[in-house]
Design a protein around this motif. Structure first.
Motif, short mmCIF file in Angstrom:
data_model
loop_
_atom_site.label_atom_id
_atom_site.label_comp_id
_atom_site.label_asym_id
_atom_site.label_seq_id
_atom_site.Cartn_x
_atom_site.Cartn_y
_atom_site.Cartn_z
N ARG A 133 5.04 -2.51 1.58
CA ARG A 133 4.29 -1.30 1.99
C ARG A 133 4.45 -0.05 1.01
O ARG A 133 3.41 0.67 0.83
CB ARG A 133 4.73 -0.84 3.28
N GLU A 140 -1.55 -1.98 5.40
CA GLU A 140 -0.92 -2.83 6.31
C GLU A 140 -1.68 -4.25 6.24
O GLU A 140 -0.82 -5.36 6.49
CB GLU A 140 -1.17 -2.24 7.80
N THR A 143 -0.63 -6.06 3.40
CA THR A 143 0.94 -6.47 3.54
C THR A 143 0.93 -7.84 4.43
O THR A 143 1.56 -8.82 4.24
CB THR A 143 1.79 -5.47 4.13
N THR A 158 7.85 -2.90 9.82
CA THR A 158 7.92 -1.70 8.83
C THR A 158 8.69 -0.76 9.74
O THR A 158 9.57 0.10 9.22
CB THR A 158 6.60 -1.12 8.68
#
Length: 177
Positions: A133, A140, A143, A158
């Protein structure tokens, strides 16, 4: 099996057809994620090359799945090395051309080194999501794709990882304080 050991490619193709699905399932369950196909392919190639070592004591399936497990472990090791490289790359700072004060550069480098050092204290899952990130600057969804998890999992990991990172940074001694 004996025909495959004797070099009969068609016989080995039958084994491949029969055991690819369980091998793929094992690779996914062992954490290969999106790389499961590559892990299985590599395992099947290695199995073919090592057929002369196969003794038949436990059956072909367990023997192949052991190779899949080893290949998945190799994948994990290479991911850790890659992530370590990303962390080290993030720790390296080059002086900016328009940097007005060398002291600012030193302070920024110290903060970055402290952040990377603290990041390495976090569990691997936290490191992975934060590296993707913030150090690799992935969104997002990117990732989620990279880690092989849903987007919602990226959001929650996260948030939790940032909280843990803040806790570590807050408890770490500040030089000169």
């Amino acid at each position: 099996m004996s025909r495959a050991r004797g070099g009969d490619l068609e016989a080995y193709e039958v084994l491949v057809a029969r055991y690819t699905v369980p091998a793929h399932r094992a690779a996914v369950l062992l954490g290969a994620g999106d790389d499961a196909d590559d892990v299985v392919q590599e395992a099947l190639v290695k199995a073919y090359r090592q057929l002369s070592r196969y003794r038949g004591e436990s059956g072909f399936r367990p023997w192949l799945l052991a190779i899949v497990a080893n290949e998945t472990r190799n994948l994990h090791r290479s991911r850790r090395r890659r992530d370590g490289l990303a962390l080290r790359a993030a720790a390296v700072t080059e002086p900016l051309r328009d940097e007005p004060d060398p002291a600012d550069t030193v302070l920024a480098r110290d903060r970055r080194e402290r952040l990377v050092r603290t990041l390495k204290l976090l569990p691997e899952r936290d490191q992975e999501v934060l590296v993707c990130r913030f150090l690799l600057d992935l969104g997002e969804q990117e990732t989620a794709t990279a880690l092989g998890v849903p987007k919602g999992t990226v959001k929650s990991r996260t948030a939790r990882a940032l909280g843990r990172l803040r806790e570590h940074l807050a408890t770490e001694e500040v030089p000169g304080a």
